[in-house]
Scaffold this active site. Structure first.
Site, PDB file in Angstrom:
ATOM      1  N   HIS A 184       0.876  -1.181   0.000  1.00 56.12           N
ATOM      2  CA  HIS A 184       0.000   0.000   0.000  1.00 56.12           C
ATOM      3  C   HIS A 184       0.915   1.234   0.000  1.00 56.12           C
ATOM      4  CE1 HIS A 184      -2.471  -2.951   2.287  1.00 56.12           C
ATOM      5  NE2 HIS A 184      -3.545  -2.310   1.857  1.00 56.12           N
ATOM      6  N   ASP A 211       2.309   1.994   3.325  1.00 61.22           N
ATOM      7  CA  ASP A 211       3.240   1.016   3.922  1.00 61.22           C
ATOM      8  C   ASP A 211       4.672   1.420   3.668  1.00 61.22           C
ATOM      9  OD1 ASP A 211       0.990  -0.576   4.275  1.00 61.22           O
ATOM     10  OD2 ASP A 211       1.423  -1.852   2.537  1.00 61.22           O
TER      11      ASP A 211
HETATM   12  C1  XUL Z   1      -7.853  -6.556   4.328  1.00 65.08           C
HETATM   13  C2  XUL Z   1      -7.051  -6.981   3.176  1.00 65.08           C
HETATM   14  C3  XUL Z   1      -6.126  -5.961   2.610  1.00 65.08           C
HETATM   15  C4  XUL Z   1      -6.071  -5.954   1.117  1.00 65.08           C
HETATM   16  C5  XUL Z   1      -5.260  -4.818   0.543  1.00 65.08           C
HETATM   17  O1  XUL Z   1      -8.676  -7.526   4.832  1.00 65.08           O
HETATM   18  O2  XUL Z   1      -7.123  -8.106   2.760  1.00 65.08           O
HETATM   19  O3  XUL Z   1      -4.865  -6.178   3.154  1.00 65.08           O
HETATM   20  O4  XUL Z   1      -5.541  -7.151   0.632  1.00 65.08           O
HETATM   21  O5  XUL Z   1      -5.717  -3.577   0.943  1.00 65.08           O
END
Ligand code: XUL
Ligand code: CO
Length: 442
Positions: free
Chosen positions: A103, A106
């Site tokens: 992300h 992150d």
């Molecule tokens: C949350 C989840 C996230 C997504 C990316 O449950 O799975 O980590 O994969 O935002």
């Protein structure tokens, strides 16, 4: 660069099922050819940055437990982010993971303004590009965290305030561009807070229109920057919101059809999100292939008794074999992959626990691939399924499906027909076939 994982001095090797070296693969043999393809190319493993390097073990009852010296109020955020990235790439390289996922928040600290956050992200993307070039690790997908900042309390694209939509648009615009820049194969949108807590304050028509408009803007931007990766929605029924719009694969399918997004958006299926929505993992995979929207997998499992998203590394070869069988039947992962969106348990505080977790997860998936490939090769299941539906290929079934019959023509036929002959569904025998394929997988 100072080494962090000092107890793992070299790359994790494949040693085979007889090995009892806990820091070796017993099933994942990257170069082994399975069903015509290298294992690494079938499985396309990715490590998720957030659980492995950003999370220090905190939960709603207490502070972090783990040794993550780049996290915390005493660390300069940009220096911390750079150190974290060095350690992450040390891990990817030693593990032999071909891909990673992140992300925006992150990899880079959030600044005081959108402009400052964007500058910090650009700086960290330069760092990431250098590490990727040096190690050869590739990007499976990027995404934006449009759920943690308090401004997203009532959603990002589905927020009642368009100014929040603006902030989310800015973040996704930038995250999509940096994903493209880093050569990502996919861009994921998990609708973290795209849902509601109570209908008493919610207009679901408006919110779904907003979400659809947002996705069309993502597609428009993808085109304008020349990104040819897949755009993926990640279904989840609830948590953090009580009700989330991307409930499961079929709900997403209906949404994509309703808002003219078919062919543009696919799904990233997470195993534990399937469980939470009351489905089996293999059901969600089969539903996605059937709808033509399969994209990628988050290969983290849940817990049979806990009704929340525990994000465990996969350990069940039986469960994953059924999913891998559907994936192979559907033609494989394509540009998707298997992302371990999984985290350690909070008491796993030794540095090498992260290796044990990923080795176990990769071996589970590799063994499941072998079992699924053996099921495909034996071809017993498709033959049994074809036999079960044989009548639909013969005259009567074909005539019904071609539209040559009506309710009344079938009534006339029924009046003189013998009672249909029932045959066994043979579920237990078929489950034994799957068990045999697991035993046979070597
Ligand atoms: C949350 C989840 C996230 C997504 C990316 O449950 O799975 O980590 O994969 O935002
Ligand atoms: Co996920």
């Amino acid at each position: 660069m100072t080494e962090f994982f000092t107890s793992v001095s070299s790359r994790i090797a494949y040693e085979g099922p007889e090995s009892d070296n806990p820091l070796a693969f017993r099933w994942y043999d990257a170069d082994r050819i399975v069903a015509g393809k290298r294992m690494e190319d079938h499985l396309r493993f990715a490590v998720s940055y957030w659980h492995s390097f950003c999370w220090d073990g905190y939960d709603i009852f207490g502070a972090g437990t783990m040794d993550r010296p780049w996290v915390g109020p005493h660390v300069d955020p940009l220096n911390g982010a750079k150190r974290k990235m060095e350690v992450a790439f040390e891990f990817f390289e030693k593990l032999g993971a071909p891909f990673w996922c992140f992300h925006d928040r992150d990899i880079a600290p959030e600044g005081a303004t959108a402009r400052e956050s964007a500058r910090l992200l650009d700086e960290m993307v330069e760092e990431a590009a250098g590490h990727m070039e040096r190690t050869g690790v590739r990007l499976l997908w990027g995404t934006a965290n449009a759920f943690s900042n308090p401004r997203y309390q009532a959603g990002a694209a589905t927020n009642p305030d368009p100014e929040v939509f603006v902030q989310a648009a800015a973040q996704v615009c930038h995250a999509l561009e940096v994903t493209h820049k880093l050569g990502g194969d996919n861009y994921v949108l998990w609708g973290g807070r795209e849902g509601y807590e109570t209908l008493l304050n919610t207009d679901i028509d408006r919110e779904q229109e907003q979400l659809a408009r947002f996705l069309h803007m993502v597609i428009e931007h993808k085109r304008s920057i020349g990104f040819d990766g897949q755009i993926l929605l990640e279904p989840k029924p609830f948590e953090p919101m009580k009700h989330q719009y991307d409930h499961d694969v079929s709900t997403v399918h209906a949404f994509l059809q309703r808002f003219d997004l078919m062919g543009e958006v696919h799904v990233n299926i997470e195993v534990n999100h399937a469980t939470l929505s009351g489905h089996d993992f293999d059901h969600e995979v089969a539903a996605a292939f059937s709808a033509g929207i399969f994209g990628s997998i988050d290969a983290n499992a849940g817990d049979d008794r806990l009704g929340w998203d525990v994000d465990r590394f996969p350990v069940s070869v039986e469960q994953m074999t059924l999913g891998m069988y559907e994936i192979l039947k559907g033609g494989g992962l394509g540009r998707g992959g298997l992302n371990f969106d999984a985290k350690l348990r909070r008491q796993s505080i030794a540095r090498d626990d992260l290796f044990h977790a990923h080795i176990g997860g990769m071996d589970t998936m590799a063994r499941s691939l072998l079992a699924a490939a053996s099921l495909i090769e034996q071809a017993e299941l498709p033959a049994i399924v074809a036999e079960r539906y044989r009548g639909w290929d013969a005259d009567l079934g074909a005539s019904i499906l071609a539209g040559n019959e009506s309710l009344s023509s079938l009534r006339d036929r029924a009046l003189d027909a013998a009672e249909p002959v029932r045959i066994s569904g043979r579920q237990e025998a078929l489950e034994n076939l799957v068990a045999r394929s697991v035993e046979r997988a070597r």
